[in-house]
Enzyme design. Structure first.
Site, PDB file in Angstrom:
ATOM      1  N   ASP A  92       0.815  -1.211   0.000  1.00 24.16           N
ATOM      2  CA  ASP A  92       0.000   0.000   0.000  1.00 24.16           C
ATOM      3  C   ASP A  92       0.852   1.267   0.000  1.00 24.16           C
ATOM      4  O   ASP A  92       1.517   1.563   0.997  1.00 24.16           O
ATOM      5  CB  ASP A  92      -0.900  -0.024   1.233  1.00 24.16           C
ATOM      6  CG  ASP A  92      -1.773   1.206   1.362  1.00 24.16           C
ATOM      7  OD1 ASP A  92      -2.062   1.836   0.327  1.00 24.16           O
ATOM      8  OD2 ASP A  92      -2.165   1.534   2.494  1.00 24.16           O
ATOM      9  N   ASP A 314      -2.185   5.865  -5.138  1.00 21.80           N
ATOM     10  CA  ASP A 314      -2.463   4.963  -4.023  1.00 21.80           C
ATOM     11  C   ASP A 314      -2.800   3.560  -4.518  1.00 21.80           C
ATOM     12  O   ASP A 314      -3.883   3.319  -5.053  1.00 21.80           O
ATOM     13  CB  ASP A 314      -3.621   5.531  -3.198  1.00 21.80           C
ATOM     14  CG  ASP A 314      -3.925   4.695  -1.973  1.00 21.80           C
ATOM     15  OD1 ASP A 314      -3.132   3.786  -1.658  1.00 21.80           O
ATOM     16  OD2 ASP A 314      -4.953   4.951  -1.329  1.00 21.80           O
TER      17      ASP A 314
END
Length: 429
Positions: A92, A314
């Site tokens: 992430d 992201d």
């Protein structure tokens, strides 16, 4: 002395590496709950918890964007310890901490009363000040199917002595910190080993981790946003001169209906020239927190806005999120309609729409419909239009450029130069 310095440099470079680690595509939690008919109730419970968290907060001056991972579609393998214990994690770029379940995760607390609610929130959602919440009739062991780390089986493990807690919209991950050798890449895969890495050992997890095909989260953003100021694993690798370049590249395969198949590749220490074309441009970061930079325009069809916003790249979000007014304009231009109970825009899977166009710097990046029309999971002929309304609450970035953008363009995260590069994705299908 100069010869000695040169020798140290040569030794360090000899152990540097470029490592490519494969990803596996999983069914997003949102799609699973839609398929099982539980998504609508889940959203109600999530909003109730968020309301209670905001009501209890004493400090409204600090805000931080935190993923809920309910729409995440890709996981990769890591190992921790000696000998190696393997875990499936979300890689992430929107967070900075590594945590996995500890061997004690899911153990019901002793001497707990059977309370069905906690501050009005069902006990399946963990409560900040009631350790026993969840031990009653609604108790859910969110760690039941996850792999768990057993520190007693690792010869390289060191205790840390600090606790950690990371809040999500649907609960928290909490436990304590430890230190050990971690590897990017699983057993039998290419690996980048990073000794002396501090990570979280979760003793309890929010209910939304229950039954998910993942064990934890590995954050790849900067130390400045890490909970407890823990050095993120890849930053630790850079600090120890373990990679050729202070760079990693993300290549994601196109969306599809199959799960458990190859989902892409993370390349640590260099640029992925196998799956990605030449770098089109780099954009300097406006904040070395997330991978945050300026997006000057966005549009689709007849709709176009040049207001300009702060955005983040992201990998932990499988859609593109932005302010409601602009998202509504884009959705309207392609013929998508809002479905309130699901909280997403819906569009026929067979719809023929143009590109979503994003301007960063002097370059326009076009996202094809193959990356903006994605399966809904309810067995109908409807799909999700991969742009959703997102509010930062006045803090942080206004837009999230998630997986649809990264599938179209490989993202090169240049940690050393604090910039993000973009290269055309060379898809195999």
């Amino acid at each position: 002395m100069k010869n000695l310095i040169l020798l140290f440099a040569l030794v360090a470079s000899a152990f540097s590496a470029v490592v490519q680690v494969p990803l596996v595509k999983i069914e997003p939690y949102r799609n699973r709950l839609i398929r099982e008919g539980r998504w609508v109730q889940y959203r109600k419970d999530r909003e109730l918890r968020r309301f209670m968290m905001n009501k209890q907060s004493n400090d409204m001056s600090v805000g931080q964007y935190v993923n809920d991972y309910e729409d995440e579609a890709y996981v990769g393998n890591i190992t921790i310890g000696t000998p190696q214990q393997q875990f499936k994690v979300i890689l992430d770029t929107g967070s900075s901490n590594l945590w996995i379940p500890d061997i004690t995760c899911g153990t019901k607390p002793e001497n707990c009363s059977a309370v069905p609610t906690c501050h009005g929130v069902l006990c399946q959602f963990e409560c900040d000040d009631q350790a026993c919440c969840g031990a009653g009739p609604n108790y859910t062991d969110s760690c039941l199917l996850q792999a768990k780390f057993d520190a007693s089986k690792s010869s390289t493990y060191q205790t840390n002595g600090r606790n950690f807690i990371i809040e999500y919209g649907t609960g928290s991950a909490r436990g304590f910190l430890g230190q050990d050798t971690i590897t990017f890449g699983g057993i039998g895969e290419p690996q980048l080993a990073v000794p002396n890495t501090v990570f979280g050992q979760a003793t309890s997890l929010a209910a939304f981790f229950e039954g998910q095909p993942l064990d934890g989260i590995l954050g790849l953003a900067f130390k400045s946003i890490a909970v407890d100021q823990v050095t993120p694993p890849f930053i630790n690798a850079i600090n120890q001169n373990l990679v050729d370049l202070p760079v990693f590249t993300v290549f994601l395969e196109h969306e599809g209906d199959q799960n458990g198949v190859r989902g892409g590749v993370y390349t640590y220490g260099g640029i992925d020239s196998t799956n990605c074309g030449p770098v089109i441009a780099y954009q300097p970061l406006s904040s070395a927190t997330y991978y945050q930079f300026k997006m000057s325009a966005i549009g689709a069809g007849s709709y176009h806005s040049t207001k300009g916003w702060q955005v983040i790249s992201d990998t932990g979000t499988s859609l593109i999120g932005g302010p409601k007014a602009y998202v509504s304009g884009i959705a309207g231009a392609v013929g998508a309609t809002w479905r309130e109970d699901y909280g997403v825009y819906i569009i026929p899977c067979a719809a023929k729409i143009g590109t979503v166009d994003i301007t960063i710097g002097n370059q326009v990046y076009n996202i094809d419909s193959s990356n903006t029309i994605i399966p809904l999971g309810d067995g109908s002929d409807n799909c999700i239009f991969a742009v959703f309304p997102f509010s930062s609450g006045g803090f942080g970035p206004s837009w999230i450029l998630g997986d649809p953008f990264i599938r179209q363009y490989c993202n090169i995260y240049d940690v050393g130069s604090q910039r993000v590069g973009f290269a055309k994705s060379l898809q195999s299908k």
